[in-house]
Design an enzyme around this catalytic site. Structure first.
Site, PDB file in Angstrom:
ATOM      1  N   LYS A 215       0.815  -1.179  -0.034  1.00 22.57           N
ATOM      2  CA  LYS A 215       0.152   0.090   0.012  1.00 22.57           C
ATOM      3  C   LYS A 215       0.964   1.102   0.118  1.00 22.57           C
ATOM      4  O   LYS A 215       1.666   1.336   0.804  1.00 22.57           O
ATOM      5  CB  LYS A 215      -0.952   0.179   1.083  1.00 22.57           C
TER       6      LYS A 215
ATOM      7  N   TYR B 230     -15.528   1.405  -6.782  1.00 24.19           N
ATOM      8  CA  TYR B 230     -16.613   1.962  -6.530  1.00 24.19           C
ATOM      9  C   TYR B 230     -17.704   2.046  -7.495  1.00 24.19           C
ATOM     10  O   TYR B 230     -18.965   2.211  -7.425  1.00 24.19           O
ATOM     11  CB  TYR B 230     -16.453   3.469  -6.254  1.00 24.19           C
TER      12      TYR B 230
ATOM     13  N   SER C 209     -10.167   5.929  -4.586  1.00 24.96           N
ATOM     14  CA  SER C 209     -11.006   7.136  -4.754  1.00 24.96           C
ATOM     15  C   SER C 209     -10.632   8.110  -5.911  1.00 24.96           C
ATOM     16  O   SER C 209     -11.259   8.671  -6.588  1.00 24.96           O
ATOM     17  CB  SER C 209     -11.212   7.675  -3.338  1.00 24.96           C
TER      18      SER C 209
ATOM     19  N   LYS D 277      -2.290  -1.532  -3.813  1.00 19.38           N
ATOM     20  CA  LYS D 277      -3.161  -0.304  -3.491  1.00 19.38           C
ATOM     21  C   LYS D 277      -2.184   0.745  -3.720  1.00 19.38           C
ATOM     22  O   LYS D 277      -1.237   0.941  -3.164  1.00 19.38           O
ATOM     23  CB  LYS D 277      -4.030  -0.457  -2.403  1.00 19.38           C
TER      24      LYS D 277
ATOM     25  N   ARG E  85       1.092   9.901   5.531  1.00 19.26           N
ATOM     26  CA  ARG E  85       1.521   8.591   6.091  1.00 19.26           C
ATOM     27  C   ARG E  85       2.936   7.948   5.628  1.00 19.26           C
ATOM     28  O   ARG E  85       2.789   6.760   5.594  1.00 19.26           O
ATOM     29  CB  ARG E  85       0.341   7.739   5.509  1.00 19.26           C
TER      30      ARG E  85
ATOM     31  N   ARG F 247     -10.246  10.804   1.747  1.00 20.21           N
ATOM     32  CA  ARG F 247     -10.353  11.357   3.041  1.00 20.21           C
ATOM     33  C   ARG F 247     -11.656  12.273   3.411  1.00 20.21           C
ATOM     34  O   ARG F 247     -11.940  12.441   4.498  1.00 20.21           O
ATOM     35  CB  ARG F 247      -8.983  12.276   3.397  1.00 20.21           C
TER      36      ARG F 247
HETATM   37  C1  PBG Z   1      -6.889   3.302   5.184  1.00 16.79           C
HETATM   38  C2  PBG Z   1      -7.638   3.504   4.028  1.00 16.79           C
HETATM   39  C3  PBG Z   1      -7.409   4.411   2.938  1.00 16.79           C
HETATM   40  C4  PBG Z   1      -8.021   3.852   1.926  1.00 16.79           C
HETATM   41  C5  PBG Z   1      -8.790   2.787   2.254  1.00 16.79           C
HETATM   42  N1  PBG Z   1      -8.286   2.413   3.501  1.00 16.79           N
HETATM   43  C6  PBG Z   1      -6.809   5.431   2.779  1.00 16.79           C
HETATM   44  C7  PBG Z   1      -5.521   6.116   3.317  1.00 16.79           C
HETATM   45  O1  PBG Z   1      -4.742   5.302   3.474  1.00 16.79           O
HETATM   46  O2  PBG Z   1      -5.225   7.274   3.859  1.00 16.79           O
HETATM   47  C8  PBG Z   1      -8.062   4.634   0.548  1.00 16.79           C
HETATM   48  C9  PBG Z   1      -9.173   4.102  -0.277  1.00 16.79           C
HETATM   49  C10 PBG Z   1      -9.498   4.934  -1.432  1.00 16.79           C
HETATM   50  O3  PBG Z   1      -8.836   6.173  -1.713  1.00 16.79           O
HETATM   51  O4  PBG Z   1     -10.362   4.850  -2.255  1.00 16.79           O
HETATM   52  N2  PBG Z   1      -7.767   2.788   6.220  1.00 16.79           N
END
Ligand code: PBG
Length: 327
Positions: free
Chosen positions: A197, A314, A275, A249, A218, A207
């Site tokens: 990730k 989505y 997203s 991801k 992060r 967010r």
């Molecule tokens: C963290 C988490 C994130 C997403 C899924 N789980 C965001 C992040 O790490 O800030 C992102 C999913 C998306 O952007 O569609 N629990």
């Protein structure tokens, strides 16, 4: 002058022959719908940066899960948005916390008709927005977070989740969650590990979707987009610790890693069409700059072609409805 003997176009001349030789398929069962469930709302709340996606109420979430099952999706991935957040994310381990009741709602609605997955992380539940708890210097404390994840995992399994999406990127998280599940008797609850990730700007709209309180980034726990080798390293570490499915991801800027991981492991591989990827395409389509449905199908097919067995998107429900008419 004689024409060419070898003519690849022969296999492209009409839809029938193209379909006969198509290597990659996209089916509803390959798709998982991520869903946001918000505490204390009686009607779905639109997410401005993700047109068409909402923060569900408990009732609308149940309906959406039922629809997902009806169109034959592989699963849903539930995220919770609590009314109250605190430093350690205690709402995540409260059986009455929004995510845990949403899991129970989903399972009550569809049983085993599709796989009910839940996000196992703390970022939606902490007031600082980080995926873990902080130490006294304000840094994310890996090992203190692991203890919380173990408790969250057991709580979600108890609520009925079939599969837990470990998304926090703490070292050792999969092993600790697996042990805690087994010790509590949840030997059949599976772990989908967000193994690779990356720290991505494309999480931006998410967010907003989860009312994130994060300031900062992060980068101390999510991976550096410049790095390729460590995607496979992270995947192998998670496998050793008991991961059942490995996820990469984001998807679009990371398709090389989807392929690397697909070639390196012998478990199913998932990719998360996140997203920001959704928002980009929707924005271009809304401006009339791109053919929306074709672009969606092409993008998801590309993620499958790169090596993803499973795609979180989505668009899952819409695409499942679209596919039979596609060709
Ligand atoms: C963290 C988490 C994130 C997403 C899924 N789980 C965001 C992040 O790490 O800030 C992102 C999913 C998306 O952007 O569609 N629990």
């Amino acid at each position: 002058m004689p024409g060419p003997i070898l003519r690849p176009r022969r296999l492209r001349r009409n839809a029938a022959v193209r379909s006969l030789v198509a290597q990659t398929s996209l089916e509803p069962r390959h798709l998982v719908l991520p869903m946001f469930v918000r505490e204390g709302t009686s009607a779905p709340v639109p997410i401005f940066s993700m047109p068409g996606v909402v923060q569900h109420s408990r009732d609308s979430a149940r309906a959406a899960v039922a629809q997902a099952a009806e169109v034959g999706l592989g699963g849903v991935m539930l995220f919770g948005i609590p009314e109250r957040k605190d430093a350690t994310g205690t709402q995540a381990v409260d059986p009455h916390g929004i995510l845990n009741v949403a899991i129970a709602d989903a399972v009550a609605e569809v049983g085993d008709a599709l796989v009910v997955m839940s996000d196992l992380c703390l970022d939606e539940f902490t007031d600082h927005g980080h995926c873990g708890v902080l130490d006294d210097r304000g840094e994310v404390d890996n090992d203190a977070t692991l203890a919380m994840y173990a408790a969250v995992g057991v709580t979600q399994a108890e609520a009925g989740a079939h599969m837990l999406g470990a998304s926090g990127m703490m070292d050792g998280q999969v092993g600790v969650i697996r042990q805690a599940l087994d010790a509590a008797g949840h030997i059949d609850t599976a772990i989908l590990a967000y193994a690779a990730k990356y720290s991505s700007a494309f999480y931006g709209p998410f967010r907003e979707a989860v009312d994130s309180s994060l300031s900062g980034d992060r980068k101390t726990y999510q991976q550096d987009p410049a790095n390729r080798r460590e995607a496979v390293r992270e995947a192998l570490l998670d496998l050793e610790q008991g991961a059942d499915i490995i996820m990469v991801k984001p998807a679009l800027a990371y398709l090389d890693l989807v392929r690397d991981v697909r070639d390196a492991v012998d478990v199913p591989v998932a990719a998360y069409n996140i997203s920001g990827e959704y928002a980009m395409l929707e924005a271009a389509a809304a401006n009339g700059w791109i053919e929306r449905e074709r672009a969606i199908i092409e993008l998801l097919t590309g993620i499958r072609r790169a090596g993803a067995d499973i795609v979180l998107t989505y668009w899952a429900t819409e695409v499942a409805r679209l596919l039979p008419r596609w060709g």
